[in-house]
Design a protein around this motif. Structure first.
Motif, PDB file in Angstrom:
ATOM      1  N   VAL A   6      62.472 144.421 -14.479  1.00  0.00           N
ATOM      2  CA  VAL A   6      63.705 144.413 -15.271  1.00  0.00           C
ATOM      3  C   VAL A   6      63.777 143.153 -16.131  1.00  0.00           C
ATOM      4  CG1 VAL A   6      66.220 144.315 -15.144  1.00  0.00           C
ATOM      5  CG2 VAL A   6      64.950 145.864 -13.633  1.00  0.00           C
ATOM      6  N   SER A   7      63.357 142.021 -15.576  1.00  0.00           N
ATOM      7  CA  SER A   7      63.426 140.768 -16.326  1.00  0.00           C
ATOM      8  C   SER A   7      62.580 140.848 -17.595  1.00  0.00           C
ATOM      9  CB  SER A   7      62.957 139.595 -15.462  1.00  0.00           C
ATOM     10  OG  SER A   7      61.621 139.802 -15.025  1.00  0.00           O
ATOM     11  N   ASP A   8      61.405 141.511 -17.508  1.00  0.00           N
ATOM     12  CA  ASP A   8      60.564 141.665 -18.692  1.00  0.00           C
ATOM     13  C   ASP A   8      61.227 142.578 -19.713  1.00  0.00           C
ATOM     14  OD1 ASP A   8      58.758 140.052 -17.483  1.00  0.00           O
ATOM     15  OD2 ASP A   8      57.317 141.620 -16.981  1.00  0.00           O
ATOM     16  N   GLN A   9      61.867 143.646 -19.236  1.00  0.00           N
ATOM     17  CA  GLN A   9      62.558 144.557 -20.137  1.00  0.00           C
ATOM     18  C   GLN A   9      63.698 143.850 -20.862  1.00  0.00           C
ATOM     19  OE1 GLN A   9      63.749 148.158 -18.094  1.00  0.00           O
ATOM     20  NE2 GLN A   9      61.855 148.223 -16.915  1.00  0.00           N
ATOM     21  N   LEU A  10      64.447 143.047 -20.120  1.00  0.00           N
ATOM     22  CA  LEU A  10      65.549 142.302 -20.729  1.00  0.00           C
ATOM     23  C   LEU A  10      65.033 141.289 -21.740  1.00  0.00           C
ATOM     24  CD1 LEU A  10      67.832 141.698 -17.610  1.00  0.00           C
ATOM     25  CD2 LEU A  10      68.183 143.344 -19.469  1.00  0.00           C
ATOM     26  N   ARG A  14      65.894 141.265 -25.684  1.00  0.00           N
ATOM     27  CA  ARG A  14      66.457 140.062 -26.292  1.00  0.00           C
ATOM     28  C   ARG A  14      65.623 139.656 -27.515  1.00  0.00           C
ATOM     29  NH1 ARG A  14      66.428 136.959 -21.942  1.00  0.00           N
ATOM     30  NH2 ARG A  14      68.546 137.511 -21.347  1.00  0.00           N
ATOM     31  N   ALA A  15      64.293 139.740 -27.385  1.00  0.00           N
ATOM     32  CA  ALA A  15      63.414 139.395 -28.503  1.00  0.00           C
ATOM     33  C   ALA A  15      63.592 140.368 -29.661  1.00  0.00           C
ATOM     34  CB  ALA A  15      61.959 139.386 -28.033  1.00  0.00           C
ATOM     35  N   ASN A  16      63.757 141.639 -29.365  1.00  0.00           N
ATOM     36  CA  ASN A  16      63.945 142.628 -30.427  1.00  0.00           C
ATOM     37  C   ASN A  16      65.300 142.479 -31.118  1.00  0.00           C
ATOM     38  OD1 ASN A  16      61.424 143.835 -30.198  1.00  0.00           O
ATOM     39  ND2 ASN A  16      62.111 145.343 -28.680  1.00  0.00           N
ATOM     40  N   LEU A  17      66.319 142.126 -30.352  1.00  0.00           N
ATOM     41  CA  LEU A  17      67.618 141.843 -30.962  1.00  0.00           C
ATOM     42  C   LEU A  17      67.495 140.668 -31.941  1.00  0.00           C
ATOM     43  CD1 LEU A  17      69.913 142.155 -27.804  1.00  0.00           C
ATOM     44  CD2 LEU A  17      70.080 143.600 -29.852  1.00  0.00           C
ATOM     45  N   ALA A  18      66.778 139.634 -31.510  1.00  0.00           N
ATOM     46  CA  ALA A  18      66.573 138.468 -32.379  1.00  0.00           C
ATOM     47  C   ALA A  18      65.767 138.858 -33.618  1.00  0.00           C
ATOM     48  CB  ALA A  18      65.860 137.362 -31.604  1.00  0.00           C
TER      49      ALA A  18
END
Length: 412
Positions: A6-10, A14-18
């Protein structure tokens, strides 16, 4: 195949939002399909990310994109909802700027004050009052507060190690200012660094990956952008170019040494050279820009003393800048502060010295440019720096059903 943690997915989200938010910042409004094409994401992923950015108040749906086929609304940065606050403490003024995530100016003010003579505690009181004014000016979520200071700043701890022209040493500015703002966290950085960030974001050399910004104030500092990123050095103290020892037996400097470059080209040198004591130009109670406009008017009128002073300072400016160009090979040197305001007279002798002293042909491709941000560069850079943390991690911005966390150092 095992699903990623889950941490990798989050982290990926987060990177894609940025990525999406940065794309809108750099390239302007796009349809969701256009964002997918530009970023390489799927249309479904882009639409999902846009929905989250909308919920966090960072973007909104705007006009319908022109063209054939099915109408598509443009996605654009949302004005007013997420803001950054910049403050500046300088020798004879303090300043405030509030910018929103779309680059709009919410509030901006400069106060003429003898900040060096006021003492540290009164200076922090004034900065706190300006910060409160900025907070009151926006109904949006404030991403952070960043203070620009002319001196050696320990950014990680918010401590001004030495600001000789202000008379500050080992000043715990972030902590002391936060204490006056009900604990709201504050970041502190060098004024030239923040000015360079502002120039890189929205100045005459915006987007230039390698540039040098030179402040033109009482102190002379340099902010260096290398490969598109701010160059800080091993311990974060890069850019103290005003203390290049160009005349070791010259005039005393505020740092305690002699013959530093800023004793030749800093604001004090200008005011000393262009007018005698008691002249209105030397009155610290008058707004600095007003005094400099008087100097410009005298130069335009052909005043001999003023023109001789500007020619000498422009020459010394070019000598020091040539050293830095030989070392750094920037694509642009941007002159800020009073250097820009009086650039009509300072730039020609400075360019002549660069041409004569830079070893690389054609000055190594370096252009000498005049900032159009004037004395607002550092405070605008502070506001940009506060917003940059949201562009790096949009999940910092709260949603309607989340608790806002104003601490830029808190774990996410």
């Amino acid at each position: 195949m095992t699903a990623p943690p889950v941490s990798d997915q989050l982290g990926l989200r987060r990177a894609n939002l940025a990525l999406l938010l940065g794309t809108l910042r750099a390239h302007g409004p796009h349809s969701r399909a256009g964002l997918a094409r530009r970023t390489g994401l799927t249309k479904a992923t882009a639409s999902s990310l846009v929905a989250e950015l909308t919920g966090r108040g960072l973007v909104r749906l705007g006009e319908v994109a022109p063209g054939h086929g099915r109408p598509a609304q443009l996605v654009e940065l949302r004005p007013g909802a997420v803001c950054g606050i910049g403050l500046e403490a300088n020798v004879d003024y303090a300043a405030l700027a509030v910018l929103d995530v779309a680059g709009g100016t919410i509030a901006q003010r400069r106060v003429a004050v003898d900040l060096a003579g006021a003492g540290y505690d009164r200076a922090v009181d004034l900065l706190a009052a300006l910060a409160k004014e900025g907070l009151a000016a926006t109904d949006g979520w404030v991403a952070g507060i960043t203070v620009a200071v002319p001196g050696l700043v320990d950014v990680d701890h918010g401590v001004v190690r030495l600001a000789p022209n202000l008379g500050w040493r080992e000043a715990r500015l972030a902590e002391d200012l936060a204490g006056r703002l009900a604990g709201r966290p504050v970041l502190v950085d060098n004024d030239a660094n923040l000015s360079a960030l502002a120039e890189h974001a929205a100045g005459v050399a915006a987007g230039t990956p390698d540039l040098l910004y030179l402040t033109g104030e009482v102190g002379v500092g340099g902010g260096v952008i290398a490969g598109g990123a701010l160059l800080r050095g091993a311990t974060g103290f890069t850019g103290e170019v005003g203390h290049l020892p160009l005349d070791p037996v010259g005039l005393p400097c505020g740092c305690g040494r002699r013959g530093c470059w800023e004793t030749q080209v800093g604001l004090a040198a200008l005011l000393r050279e262009v007018a005698p004591p008691g002249d209105p130009v030397a009155d610290p109670a008058t707004d600095l820009e007003t005094r400099l406009l008087l100097v410009r008017d005298r130069a335009a009128a052909g005043d001999a003393r003023t023109l001789a002073a500007l020619d000498r300072i422009g020459t010394d400016l070019g000598v020091g800048a040539s050293i830095l160009v030989n070392v750094l090979n920037p694509a642009a040197v941007v002159l800020g502060g009073y250097f820009a305001l009086l650039g009509e007279w300072l730039a020609p002798p400075a360019r002549a010295e660069l041409a004569a002293r830079v070893l690389a042909p054609d000055c190594g491709g370096c252009r000498l440019l005049l900032s159009d941000l004037g004395f607002t560069a550092a405070v605008l850079g502070g506001a940009h720096a506060a917003l940059d943390r949201v562009f790096a991690d949009p999940t910092l911005a709260p949603t309607d059903d989340s608790d806002p966390d104003p601490d830029p150092r808190s774990p996410q």
